[in-house]
Design a protein around this motif. Structure first.
Motif, PDB file in Angstrom:
ATOM      1  N   LEU A   8      31.092 -51.672   7.204  1.00  0.00           N
ATOM      2  CA  LEU A   8      31.710 -50.433   7.676  1.00  0.00           C
ATOM      3  C   LEU A   8      32.047 -49.469   6.545  1.00  0.00           C
ATOM      4  O   LEU A   8      32.053 -48.250   6.741  1.00  0.00           O
ATOM      5  CB  LEU A   8      32.971 -50.750   8.487  1.00  0.00           C
ATOM      6  CG  LEU A   8      32.742 -51.425   9.839  1.00  0.00           C
ATOM      7  CD1 LEU A   8      34.075 -51.663  10.537  1.00  0.00           C
ATOM      8  CD2 LEU A   8      31.836 -50.577  10.720  1.00  0.00           C
ATOM      9  N   GLN A  28      30.570 -46.075   7.830  1.00  0.00           N
ATOM     10  CA  GLN A  28      31.582 -45.338   8.586  1.00  0.00           C
ATOM     11  C   GLN A  28      31.245 -43.855   8.681  1.00  0.00           C
ATOM     12  O   GLN A  28      30.765 -43.241   7.729  1.00  0.00           O
ATOM     13  CB  GLN A  28      32.946 -45.517   7.937  1.00  0.00           C
ATOM     14  CG  GLN A  28      33.053 -44.999   6.515  1.00  0.00           C
ATOM     15  CD  GLN A  28      34.427 -45.248   5.911  1.00  0.00           C
ATOM     16  OE1 GLN A  28      35.453 -44.957   6.529  1.00  0.00           O
ATOM     17  NE2 GLN A  28      34.463 -45.805   4.702  1.00  0.00           N
ATOM     18  N   LYS A  43      32.898 -46.767  13.311  1.00  0.00           N
ATOM     19  CA  LYS A  43      34.308 -46.835  12.958  1.00  0.00           C
ATOM     20  C   LYS A  43      34.505 -47.035  11.454  1.00  0.00           C
ATOM     21  O   LYS A  43      33.632 -47.567  10.766  1.00  0.00           O
ATOM     22  CB  LYS A  43      34.989 -47.987  13.700  1.00  0.00           C
ATOM     23  CG  LYS A  43      35.087 -47.802  15.205  1.00  0.00           C
ATOM     24  CD  LYS A  43      35.802 -48.983  15.854  1.00  0.00           C
ATOM     25  CE  LYS A  43      35.983 -48.770  17.344  1.00  0.00           C
ATOM     26  NZ  LYS A  43      36.706 -49.903  17.982  1.00  0.00           N
ATOM     27  N   GLU A  96      39.774 -48.774  11.468  1.00  0.00           N
ATOM     28  CA  GLU A  96      39.720 -48.655  12.925  1.00  0.00           C
ATOM     29  C   GLU A  96      39.205 -49.918  13.604  1.00  0.00           C
ATOM     30  O   GLU A  96      39.525 -50.184  14.764  1.00  0.00           O
ATOM     31  CB  GLU A  96      38.824 -47.479  13.319  1.00  0.00           C
ATOM     32  CG  GLU A  96      39.375 -46.114  12.956  1.00  0.00           C
ATOM     33  CD  GLU A  96      38.379 -45.012  13.235  1.00  0.00           C
ATOM     34  OE1 GLU A  96      38.743 -44.042  13.944  1.00  0.00           O
ATOM     35  OE2 GLU A  96      37.234 -45.107  12.746  1.00  0.00           O
ATOM     36  N   SER A  97      38.396 -50.690  12.912  1.00  0.00           N
ATOM     37  CA  SER A  97      37.784 -51.884  13.493  1.00  0.00           C
ATOM     38  C   SER A  97      38.821 -52.997  13.628  1.00  0.00           C
ATOM     39  O   SER A  97      39.533 -53.323  12.677  1.00  0.00           O
ATOM     40  CB  SER A  97      36.621 -52.353  12.621  1.00  0.00           C
ATOM     41  OG  SER A  97      36.070 -53.537  13.133  1.00  0.00           O
ATOM     42  N   ASP A 111      33.131 -55.140  15.874  1.00  0.00           N
ATOM     43  CA  ASP A 111      33.793 -54.008  16.537  1.00  0.00           C
ATOM     44  C   ASP A 111      33.491 -52.761  15.712  1.00  0.00           C
ATOM     45  O   ASP A 111      34.261 -52.378  14.841  1.00  0.00           O
ATOM     46  CB  ASP A 111      35.301 -54.245  16.633  1.00  0.00           C
ATOM     47  CG  ASP A 111      36.058 -53.053  17.210  1.00  0.00           C
ATOM     48  OD1 ASP A 111      35.447 -52.277  17.967  1.00  0.00           O
ATOM     49  OD2 ASP A 111      37.251 -52.908  16.876  1.00  0.00           O
ATOM     50  N   TYR A 112      32.347 -52.133  15.988  1.00  0.00           N
ATOM     51  CA  TYR A 112      31.829 -51.089  15.100  1.00  0.00           C
ATOM     52  C   TYR A 112      31.769 -49.696  15.706  1.00  0.00           C
ATOM     53  O   TYR A 112      31.814 -48.707  14.980  1.00  0.00           O
ATOM     54  CB  TYR A 112      30.402 -51.454  14.656  1.00  0.00           C
ATOM     55  CG  TYR A 112      30.287 -52.712  13.836  1.00  0.00           C
ATOM     56  CD1 TYR A 112      31.365 -53.230  13.120  1.00  0.00           C
ATOM     57  CD2 TYR A 112      29.082 -53.407  13.788  1.00  0.00           C
ATOM     58  CE1 TYR A 112      31.242 -54.388  12.378  1.00  0.00           C
ATOM     59  CE2 TYR A 112      28.955 -54.569  13.044  1.00  0.00           C
ATOM     60  CZ  TYR A 112      30.030 -55.054  12.335  1.00  0.00           C
ATOM     61  OH  TYR A 112      29.905 -56.198  11.603  1.00  0.00           O
ATOM     62  N   LYS A 150      32.632 -46.396  18.342  1.00  0.00           N
ATOM     63  CA  LYS A 150      33.525 -45.682  19.259  1.00  0.00           C
ATOM     64  C   LYS A 150      32.690 -44.642  19.999  1.00  0.00           C
ATOM     65  O   LYS A 150      31.864 -43.948  19.410  1.00  0.00           O
ATOM     66  CB  LYS A 150      34.704 -45.045  18.529  1.00  0.00           C
ATOM     67  CG  LYS A 150      34.356 -44.155  17.356  1.00  0.00           C
ATOM     68  CD  LYS A 150      35.625 -43.705  16.641  1.00  0.00           C
ATOM     69  CE  LYS A 150      35.308 -42.851  15.410  1.00  0.00           C
ATOM     70  NZ  LYS A 150      36.533 -42.484  14.664  1.00  0.00           N
TER      71      LYS A 150
END
Length: 403
Positions: free
Chosen positions: A266, A270, A367, A371-372, A377-378, A380
């Motif tokens: 990330l 990002q 993200k 934020e992750s 969890d990548y 949004k």
């Protein structure tokens, strides 16, 4: 040299059998997953697509029209000649009824033509060229997940409207890369932007320095990566080394997968924008399926291409059940077009007469590490593009079958 198909034909380690054995003969629904199992696209397709096909067979109950379902797999090595050779052997000798996935557009086009001649079915998830449902459309082909136009349309429109008007393309030197560049260029120009340059690179490159320096020197607002897999990841890593984004140039991955983000991390990825038709954490249904899939794939999570194999194979089996036979591939594909599509990954949709599967597409932003909340969890969600707007219309496709 051992033929590539000998790695799978009759090899129990690579054949998934439900209620039958892996021998040539009638009375079995036999589906071959043909993709890159060892090269640049292995993470985004590869064995993960085979797992997805197996899950579709299991979830359907192991039989279709009273026949056991078998899934086999092979590596086309991103070479049309190898892919065509495997397809011919599968169809002629191994009684394969349908071929799924087919990452690499040149391979997909070659196999689709063979399938038409042999009257077999082709369920394309990873091949992205619009020619598959356009000038090279076939009554035996379904293109399920995405194409180069769907990838370029949403993100190209959004960024030009944000004022990022000058585009430079870093393009993979094969059919998919050029299609992606050309389709995105059309979108950019149609929205008032301009293309200030383009450079092509070989598939599976390791050194992007000279290409990135050309892009940097162009003063483009956007450096668009018209490539995929490890090529995209390596492009972004090396762009970070050159500090290209520090000079107010935006990098866009036109065909980025979640596996690319995993490879990059990330911190490097990002802020990037991507277009996808599937994300594992988008709905409770997609999350539950993806967690089942991840348990079979060392905790990794699926790409949209791997999800597309599941959706396409599941719908193919529904059509086989309705027709009662696999002998006529065009008839089964015609039934796929008649039946509304509905699965836990893509939701409700339909298939156009040219074989183009229609469902929503999504624009996501990557993200930041802060934020992750967890690994994988990548994304949004930025916007949803309705299916009717996400893909070319039947009239725009240029498919002669529908005239």
């Amino acid at each position: 040299m051992q033929p590539v198909w000998s790695k799978v034909a009759g090899a129990c380690a690579l054949v998934f059998c439900l209620g039958g054995t892996a021998v040539a003969g009638d009375g079995v629904v036999r589906i071959g997953v043909l993709n890159d199992q060892s090269g640049v696209f292995a993470d985004s397709t590869g064995n993960g697509s085979t797992i997805a096909a197996r899950m579709a067979a299991e979830d359907f109950g192991g039989k279709a029209a009273g026949m056991p379902i078998e899934i086999i797999a092979a590596d086309h090595q991103n070479r049309p000649d190898i892919g065509a050779g495997i397809a011919r052997r599968w169809f002629d000798l191994d009684h394969v009824d349908a071929i799924a996935d087919l990452g690499n557009s040149a391979v997909a086009l070659a196999v689709a033509e063979i399938a038409r001649d042999k009257n077999k079915a082709v369920l394309i998830s990873a091949g992205g060229t619009t020619a598959l449902t356009g000038k090279s459309c076939s009554p035996n082909t379904v293109q399920w997940t995405y194409d180069t136009w769907s990838q370029s349309n949403a993100i190209g429109t959004a960024l030009v409207k944000k004022g990022l008007k000058k585009w430079f393309f870093l393009t993979a030197d094969y059919t998919f890369g050029y299609n992606l560049r050309d389709e995105t260029s059309k979108v950019v120009l149609a929205n008032g932007g301009q293309v200030v340059g383009s450079v092509a690179h070989p598939l599976n490159s390791s050194d992007f320095s000279s290409y990135l320096l050309q892009a940097q020197a162009s003063k483009a607002d956007v450096i668009a990566l018209a490539n995929g897999g490890n090529d995209t990841a390596n492009s972004i890593k090396q762009a970070q080394e050159f500090r290209i984004t520090k000079g107010n140039q935006v990098l866009v991955g036109l065909s980025m997968m979640i596996t690319d983000i995993k490879a990059l991390g990330l911190a490097a990825a990002q802020g990037l924008y991507v277009t996808e038709t599937f994300y594992w954490d988008r709905t409770p249904e997609s999350r539950a399926w993806s967690e089942r899939w991840a348990k079979r794939n060392n905790g990794r999570y699926p790409t949209m291409m791997q999800a597309g194999v599941y959706g396409a194979v599941l719908h193919y089996l529904k059509a086989v059940q309705a027709v009662g036979s696999v002998d006529d591939g065009a008839k089964v594909v015609a039934e796929m077009k008649k039946l509304p599509t509905d699965d836990p990954l893509f939701g409700k949709g339909y298939i156009l007469p040219n074989g183009r599967k229609i469902h929503d597409a999504y624009v996501f932003q990557i993200k930041s590490p802060e934020e992750s909340k967890s690994d994988w969890d990548y994304y949004k969600l930025v916007s949803t593009v309705p299916g009717k707007e996400a893909f070319l219309t039947l009239e725009q496709s240029g498919c002669k079958l529908t005239k």
